[in-house]
Structures are given as structure tokens and as C-alpha cells.
Design a protein around this motif. Structure first.
Motif, PDB file in Angstrom:
ATOM      1  N   PHE A 165       0.872  -1.179   0.000  1.00  0.00           N
ATOM      2  CA  PHE A 165       0.000   0.000   0.000  1.00  0.00           C
ATOM      3  C   PHE A 165       0.905   1.223   0.000  1.00  0.00           C
ATOM      4  O   PHE A 165       1.458   1.607   1.029  1.00  0.00           O
ATOM      5  CB  PHE A 165      -0.896  -0.022   1.235  1.00  0.00           C
ATOM      6  CG  PHE A 165      -1.898   1.106   1.330  1.00  0.00           C
ATOM      7  CD1 PHE A 165      -2.154   1.952   0.266  1.00  0.00           C
ATOM      8  CD2 PHE A 165      -2.605   1.310   2.513  1.00  0.00           C
ATOM      9  CE1 PHE A 165      -3.080   2.987   0.357  1.00  0.00           C
ATOM     10  CE2 PHE A 165      -3.537   2.335   2.621  1.00  0.00           C
ATOM     11  CZ  PHE A 165      -3.766   3.171   1.541  1.00  0.00           C
ATOM     12  N   TYR A 166       1.091   1.826  -1.184  1.00  0.00           N
ATOM     13  CA  TYR A 166       2.001   2.961  -1.342  1.00  0.00           C
ATOM     14  C   TYR A 166       1.235   4.268  -1.197  1.00  0.00           C
ATOM     15  O   TYR A 166       0.292   4.533  -1.937  1.00  0.00           O
ATOM     16  CB  TYR A 166       2.681   2.912  -2.710  1.00  0.00           C
ATOM     17  CG  TYR A 166       3.723   3.991  -2.909  1.00  0.00           C
ATOM     18  CD1 TYR A 166       5.033   3.792  -2.498  1.00  0.00           C
ATOM     19  CD2 TYR A 166       3.395   5.212  -3.499  1.00  0.00           C
ATOM     20  CE1 TYR A 166       5.999   4.774  -2.678  1.00  0.00           C
ATOM     21  CE2 TYR A 166       4.352   6.197  -3.679  1.00  0.00           C
ATOM     22  CZ  TYR A 166       5.652   5.981  -3.264  1.00  0.00           C
ATOM     23  OH  TYR A 166       6.605   6.954  -3.439  1.00  0.00           O
ATOM     24  N   GLN A 167       1.671   5.081  -0.254  1.00  0.00           N
ATOM     25  CA  GLN A 167       1.032   6.366   0.023  1.00  0.00           C
ATOM     26  C   GLN A 167       2.003   7.496  -0.302  1.00  0.00           C
ATOM     27  O   GLN A 167       3.060   7.617   0.313  1.00  0.00           O
ATOM     28  CB  GLN A 167       0.612   6.433   1.484  1.00  0.00           C
ATOM     29  CG  GLN A 167      -0.316   5.306   1.907  1.00  0.00           C
ATOM     30  CD  GLN A 167      -0.474   5.208   3.405  1.00  0.00           C
ATOM     31  OE1 GLN A 167      -0.191   6.144   4.148  1.00  0.00           O
ATOM     32  NE2 GLN A 167      -0.929   4.039   3.879  1.00  0.00           N
ATOM     33  N   LYS A 168       1.639   8.309  -1.281  1.00  0.00           N
ATOM     34  CA  LYS A 168       2.456   9.470  -1.660  1.00  0.00           C
ATOM     35  C   LYS A 168       2.021  10.655  -0.791  1.00  0.00           C
ATOM     36  O   LYS A 168       0.991  11.277  -1.036  1.00  0.00           O
ATOM     37  CB  LYS A 168       2.252   9.783  -3.138  1.00  0.00           C
ATOM     38  CG  LYS A 168       2.896  11.083  -3.605  1.00  0.00           C
ATOM     39  CD  LYS A 168       2.324  11.510  -4.945  1.00  0.00           C
ATOM     40  CE  LYS A 168       2.681  12.947  -5.252  1.00  0.00           C
ATOM     41  NZ  LYS A 168       1.921  13.456  -6.426  1.00  0.00           N
ATOM     42  N   HIS A 169       2.814  10.944   0.233  1.00  0.00           N
ATOM     43  CA  HIS A 169       2.463  12.002   1.187  1.00  0.00           C
ATOM     44  C   HIS A 169       3.281  13.260   0.934  1.00  0.00           C
ATOM     45  O   HIS A 169       4.501  13.187   0.741  1.00  0.00           O
ATOM     46  CB  HIS A 169       2.735  11.536   2.614  1.00  0.00           C
ATOM     47  CG  HIS A 169       1.730  10.575   3.156  1.00  0.00           C
ATOM     48  ND1 HIS A 169       0.455  10.960   3.499  1.00  0.00           N
ATOM     49  CD2 HIS A 169       1.818   9.245   3.419  1.00  0.00           C
ATOM     50  CE1 HIS A 169      -0.203   9.902   3.968  1.00  0.00           C
ATOM     51  NE2 HIS A 169       0.594   8.848   3.913  1.00  0.00           N
TER      52      HIS A 169
END
Length: 238
Positions: A77-81
């Protein structure tokens, strides 16, 4: 269970290309800037497409945190923050429960890219201070530095740098990360038409750009303020 990877950067850090790289893995689900609408609502930034972003996306802190920390439908689960979306006064402790990584870029390069799209910029808008704060919090929790990657290293040798990054995040490297289809992606944020035209034209990481021209004095002042935060993280790059 999924590996929930939070990649922390400011804007114009090849962060969208990194999201496309991870999002092209068959075992990955990607989320584009989860707290953008939250930041617009609670900070009041006058950004392009502000009303459309607020209307389209979740802006409740607790619901966003719950989704960031919950298991995902796929193993990664890749989250671009964006670091500057983490407003002061809101509890960031949940971040410690994620697999955190940090994407850095020299401030002169960030500002050169940013001002091509939006001329009104401050130190806060490019997220260097918040990135260092989050890095320090995570490092204190882990007892060691979390993974840091510099955009120049990714562009110079994406395979080697991404392999090291995946290993540091506890997942295998996948060849699918080295290229992606051109055009919009289903996980793009609603703001993509304003910001993503260049990355939509791409199918892989490009060559490193040339050294940027000298910045105007007001932008160089911001770069000088940002540089100590960049250098602090740069010493830990993979």
C-alpha cells in the motif's frame, strides 16, 4: 497484511513518478496525496483547483488516518504524502505505525520546478521543515534512520536505488517499477491535470536534469533556508 509504505516528500520531488513506479507493481495499490483536501480546508491555501479538490476528496483527519493505517487489498500500500500537509497541532503519532521512507531533492531544483507551475511559494510550501520533523520522529521511534532516497540517485540509476529502497522497506524489488504506461492513472488525484502533464508524457524515470540556473534573490533566500533540512536527511541516503 499489507506493507503500508508512506513516502514523505515535498512537491516537485519526482514524487508522482515514484508513485507511478510503485503503482505499476501488480501487488501494489497507490494513494495520491491523502491529506491534500484536509490541508486546503484547514490551512486555507489558495491552490489551483482548490474547490474541486475539497469537493472530491476526504478531509476528515481521523478517517484519513484510519485508512492510512488499515490493511490494504494488496500486499503493498504505497502512500504518496506531501510533508507540508501534516499541519502543526494535529497528532502525527500514527505515522510511527507505517513503513516510512523519505524522498529528498536539492531545494534549488525543487524551487526551479515548482515556480514553473505556481509562482507564489514560501518555505512552508515546499515542505522541508516538516519533512525533517517527521524524519526525526520516525528515527527516534526506530532508534535508527529510516530509508532516505535522493531524486538524483533515482534518476541516475533507478534499478539500483529502487532495489535498495525496496529492501529497506521489507519488500522485493519488481522490474515493473522501472516503467509504466503513459497518460493518466486511475489513482491520480483530481489535481493531476494541473500538475502532472510532464509525468503523463513519461513512461520511465528520465535523465537527471541539468543544473538549474541561478535563482532570483527571493527564491535563493528560500533555498538557503531549506538547505540545512535537506543536508540533514541527505547524510542518511541509501
Amino acid at each position: 497484511m499489507s506493507t503500508n509504505i508512506a513516502m514523505w516528500s515535498g512537491p516537485r520531488n519526482i514524487s508522482t513518478a515514484m508513485m507511478y513506479s510503485f503503482g505499476n507493481r501488480p501487488d501494489c495499490v497507490a494513494w495520491d496525496e491523502p491529506f491534500y483536501a484536509f490541508s486546503l480546508v484547514h490551512h486555507g491555501n489558495d491552490h489551483p483547483m482548490r474547490d474541486e479538490i475539497i469537493a472530491a476528496d476526504e478531509s476528515d483527519w481521523d478517517r484519513l488516518v484510519a485508512r492510512c493505517t488499515a490493511p490494504a487489498a494488496r500486499p503493498v500500500f504505497y502512500q504518496k504524502h506531501m510533508t507540508h500537509h501534516m499541519l502543526r497541532g494535529w497528532d502525527r503519532s500514527w505515522i510511527r505505525g507505517l513503513t516510512n521512507a523519505f524522498l529528498i531533492r536539492a531545494p534549488e531544483r525543487v524551487l526551479t520546478s515548482y515556480t514553473k507551475k505556481w509562482s507564489d511559494v514560501t518555505l512552508r510550501d515546499i515542505g522541508f521543515v516538516e519533512q525533517a520533523e517527521i524524519f526525526d520522529m520516525v528515527a527516534d521511534h526506530l532508534g535508527s534512520a529510516p530509508p532516505v532516497v535522493d531524486t538524483d540517485d533515482i534518476l541516475i540509476n533507478p534499478r539500483a536505488t529502487l532495489t535498495r529502497l525496496c529492501e529497506a522497506c521489507g519488500i522485493p524489488f519488481d522490474e515493473a517499477m522501472l516503467s509504466w504506461p503513459s497518460g493518466p492513472k486511475p489513482f491520480d488525484g483530481v489535481w493531476a491535470p494541473h500538475w502532472y502533464n510532464a509525468v503523463w508524457a513519461s513512461t520511465s524515470f528520465g535523465a537527471p536534469p541539468p543544473e538549474p540556473p541561478p535563482l532570483p534573490a527571493h527564491l535563493q533566500k528560500i533555498a538557503d533556508e531549506a538547505r540545512p533540512y535537506y543536508e540533514r536527511l541527505r547524510q542518511y541516503k541509501l
